[in-house]
Design an enzyme around this catalytic site. Structure first.
Site, PDB file in Angstrom:
ATOM      1  N   LYS A  83      60.466  39.905  52.301  1.00 48.28           N
ATOM      2  CA  LYS A  83      59.618  40.633  51.348  1.00 48.28           C
ATOM      3  C   LYS A  83      59.749  42.121  51.592  1.00 48.28           C
ATOM      4  CE  LYS A  83      56.478  39.575  48.184  1.00 48.28           C
ATOM      5  NZ  LYS A  83      56.593  38.503  47.201  1.00 48.28           N
ATOM      6  N   GLY A 180      41.658  34.368  36.899  1.00 50.78           N
ATOM      7  CA  GLY A 180      42.729  35.342  36.662  1.00 50.78           C
ATOM      8  C   GLY A 180      43.415  35.083  35.344  1.00 50.78           C
ATOM      9  N   GLY A 182      45.938  37.047  34.116  1.00 53.45           N
ATOM     10  CA  GLY A 182      47.110  37.930  34.109  1.00 53.45           C
ATOM     11  C   GLY A 182      48.309  37.215  33.507  1.00 53.45           C
ATOM     12  N   VAL A 184      50.400  35.029  34.639  1.00 54.96           N
ATOM     13  CA  VAL A 184      50.474  33.582  34.854  1.00 54.96           C
ATOM     14  C   VAL A 184      49.251  32.865  34.276  1.00 54.96           C
ATOM     15  CG1 VAL A 184      50.547  31.771  36.604  1.00 54.96           C
ATOM     16  CG2 VAL A 184      51.911  33.828  36.899  1.00 54.96           C
TER      17      VAL A 184
HETATM   18  P1  NAD Z   1      48.672  39.637  37.397  1.00 51.39           P
HETATM   19  O1  NAD Z   1      48.483  40.867  38.197  1.00 51.39           O
HETATM   20  O2  NAD Z   1      49.373  39.723  36.087  1.00 51.39           O
HETATM   21  O3  NAD Z   1      47.254  38.949  37.102  1.00 51.39           O
HETATM   22  C1  NAD Z   1      46.259  38.791  38.042  1.00 51.39           C
HETATM   23  C2  NAD Z   1      44.942  38.811  37.279  1.00 51.39           C
HETATM   24  O4  NAD Z   1      43.911  38.472  38.179  1.00 51.39           O
HETATM   25  C3  NAD Z   1      44.597  40.182  36.687  1.00 51.39           C
HETATM   26  O5  NAD Z   1      44.278  40.058  35.326  1.00 51.39           O
HETATM   27  C4  NAD Z   1      43.398  40.643  37.533  1.00 51.39           C
HETATM   28  O6  NAD Z   1      42.493  41.424  36.803  1.00 51.39           O
HETATM   29  C5  NAD Z   1      42.794  39.313  37.923  1.00 51.39           C
HETATM   30  N1  NAD Z   1      41.953  39.363  39.111  1.00 51.39           N
HETATM   31  C6  NAD Z   1      42.126  40.072  40.258  1.00 51.39           C
HETATM   32  N2  NAD Z   1      41.127  39.847  41.113  1.00 51.39           N
HETATM   33  C7  NAD Z   1      40.293  38.962  40.502  1.00 51.39           C
HETATM   34  C8  NAD Z   1      39.096  38.323  40.885  1.00 51.39           C
HETATM   35  N3  NAD Z   1      38.507  38.575  42.057  1.00 51.39           N
HETATM   36  N4  NAD Z   1      38.530  37.452  40.024  1.00 51.39           N
HETATM   37  C9  NAD Z   1      39.093  37.200  38.823  1.00 51.39           C
HETATM   38  N5  NAD Z   1      40.242  37.783  38.405  1.00 51.39           N
HETATM   39  C10 NAD Z   1      40.825  38.647  39.236  1.00 51.39           C
HETATM   40  O7  NAD Z   1      49.379  38.597  38.367  1.00 51.39           O
HETATM   41  P2  NAD Z   1      50.213  37.311  37.935  1.00 51.39           P
HETATM   42  O8  NAD Z   1      51.643  37.684  37.803  1.00 51.39           O
HETATM   43  O9  NAD Z   1      49.523  36.620  36.822  1.00 51.39           O
HETATM   44  O10 NAD Z   1      50.102  36.447  39.268  1.00 51.39           O
HETATM   45  C11 NAD Z   1      48.894  35.778  39.604  1.00 51.39           C
HETATM   46  C12 NAD Z   1      48.957  35.291  41.041  1.00 51.39           C
HETATM   47  O11 NAD Z   1      50.073  34.427  41.199  1.00 51.39           O
HETATM   48  C13 NAD Z   1      49.154  36.398  42.082  1.00 51.39           C
HETATM   49  O12 NAD Z   1      48.483  36.042  43.257  1.00 51.39           O
HETATM   50  C14 NAD Z   1      50.650  36.374  42.336  1.00 51.39           C
HETATM   51  O13 NAD Z   1      50.973  36.856  43.635  1.00 51.39           O
HETATM   52  C15 NAD Z   1      50.948  34.900  42.213  1.00 51.39           C
HETATM   53  N6  NAD Z   1      52.323  34.610  41.840  1.00 51.39           N
HETATM   54  C16 NAD Z   1      52.820  35.115  40.672  1.00 51.39           C
HETATM   55  C17 NAD Z   1      54.138  34.840  40.324  1.00 51.39           C
HETATM   56  C18 NAD Z   1      54.713  35.373  39.040  1.00 51.39           C
HETATM   57  O14 NAD Z   1      55.834  34.969  38.670  1.00 51.39           O
HETATM   58  N7  NAD Z   1      54.035  36.244  38.316  1.00 51.39           N
HETATM   59  C19 NAD Z   1      54.934  34.047  41.171  1.00 51.39           C
HETATM   60  C20 NAD Z   1      54.385  33.520  42.339  1.00 51.39           C
HETATM   61  C21 NAD Z   1      53.069  33.809  42.666  1.00 51.39           C
END
Ligand code: NAD
Length: 345
Positions: A83, A180, A182, A184
């Site tokens: 990482k 969340g 976001g 995903v």
């Molecule tokens: P993102 O940043 O697009 O979305 C995360 C969302 O969570 C945001 O909308 C944020 O406002 C919300 N959030 C943060 N803290 C919060 C809380 N306490 N309560 C409620 N909502 C909260 O991230 P993403 O790409 O959607 O990824 C989501 C998770 O999955 C992360 O932990 C990321 O590390 C993991 N992940 C993502 C991927 C990927 O391909 N995007 C791959 C593996 C793991």
């Protein structure tokens, strides 16, 4: 945390390589950690967020890098885990210059580490990195967003979990609580809504959750209330450490499957706690491997269908973990970690 402590911790986690690069002229302060290269070069995203201290940034990198090794091993990929963490400067900075320096740093590692997208970094940043090194997966030219592929794997994991726990093959009428909204979480919610699931959603950004609620026919709850919603499946798709000794006793679900990395605050203790409560937990590094699988295929210029085929295998992997955990009467997390560790030796 003291540096000595961090180094001891990294050794205990199985690390051999930690690299630091500082280029004050562009505000670059970056760590690259390479956890394991027995199966191939380490592939892991570059995180670009603010940290309170260098110790916090390095600790985060170490935790995430090991997770990438487990993820790659469980998905049977010929890659290792690593990482990069770039500390986002508090002062104004030149983003292009900063990522160009990071690209040089990655190149100096000679291919032992391949970088990719992660929280805070964007495909346009990777375009800049790609001008300095070939060791990068995903640029805006090929629109290599891993999120839809992560969703595919989480969805397949959820299918396995509802089959195992409820003997159900459809989400129709099932109640899923998603933390969340976001990249995903929202995409996952759309899929589940299309399949007839009832949804409760929450996001730290309440306006965002409210905006999506109508289309998803979802109920919105406050961020701190989502893990107490009475539901069939709880899907953490926001942040790590959400499953801990405070939150687990409050859960009113039978299944936890989500995308967030490092969902268990203390993996062994928290996984045991979930098991004692009869809650089926899908280990995060198995469930969310879709993005990594896609990134490796993208790096090798393989067709997207190949990635999808491999991501769909997560269903069988998850089923095997659930069955093994049941027959050995131990947590799903410990079974998955054991399999991954064996493949890394
Ligand atoms: P993102 O940043 O697009 O979305 C995360 C969302 O969570 C945001 O909308 C944020 O406002 C919300 N959030 C943060 N803290 C919060 C809380 N306490 N309560 C409620 N909502 C909260 O991230 P993403 O790409 O959607 O990824 C989501 C998770 O999955 C992360 O932990 C990321 O590390 C993991 N992940 C993502 C991927 C990927 O391909 N995007 C791959 C593996 C793991």
């Amino acid at each position: 945390m003291q540096l000595d402590q961090i180094i001891e911790q990294s050794k205990a986690m199985g690390y051999g390589e930690i690299y630091i690069k500082m280029e004050p002229s562009v505000g670059l302060q970056a760590f690259v950690v390479i956890h394991n290269t027995k199966r191939g070069p380490a592939l892991g995203g570059c995180r670009f967020i603010e940290y309170a201290s260098c110790a916090d940034a390095l600790t985060d990198a170490l935790r995430l890098g090991r997770g990438m090794s487990l993820k790659a091993a469980m998905a049977n990929l010929n890659y290792g885990g690593g990482k990069a963490v770039l500390m986002r400067p508090a002062q104004p900075f030149d983003r292009v210059a900063l990522f160009a320096e990071f690209g040089k740093f990655v190149n100096e590692l000679g291919g032992r580490y391949i970088t990719a997208l992660d929280s805070g970094s964007e495909l346009t940043d990777l375009d800049v990195v790609a001008q300095q090194t070939a060791y990068v997966s995903g640029t805006s030219a090929d629109q290599s967003d891993p999120s839809p592929h992560t969703v595919r794997g989480v969805y397949r994991s959820m299918e396995a979990a509802i089959k195992f726990q409820f003997n159900k093959t459809s989400f129709k009428g099932m109640h899923i609580a998603i933390q969340g909204m976001g990249h995903v979480g929202h995409d996952l919610a759309q899929r589940l809504h299309q399949q007839g699931a009832t949804l409760t959603i929450a996001d730290k950004n309440q306006a965002l959750a409210m905006r999506y609620a109508e289309d998803l026919n979802a109920r919105v709850v406050a961020p701190e209330a989502i893990n107490e919603v009475v539901c069939d499946v709880f899907a953490p798709c926001a942040l790590g450490g959400i499953l801990n000794k405070k939150t687990i006793p409050l859960l009113k679900t039978s299944v936890v499957v989500g995308a967030a990395n490092n969902q268990l605050d203390e993996p062994k203790a928290d996984a045991d706690l979930l098991m004692q409560r009869g809650i089926l937990y899908a280990p995060d590094f198995v469930a969310n491997a879709g993005g990594l699988i896609f990134a490796t295929m993208d790096y090798e210029h393989k067709p997207i269908e190949k990635a999808d085929e491999k991501i769909d295998e997560i269903y069988d992997t998850m089923m095997a973990i659930f069955s093994e955990a049941k027959s050995q009467q131990c947590s799903t997390e410990m079974i998955a970690e054991k399999i991954a560790e064996e493949r890394l030796r």
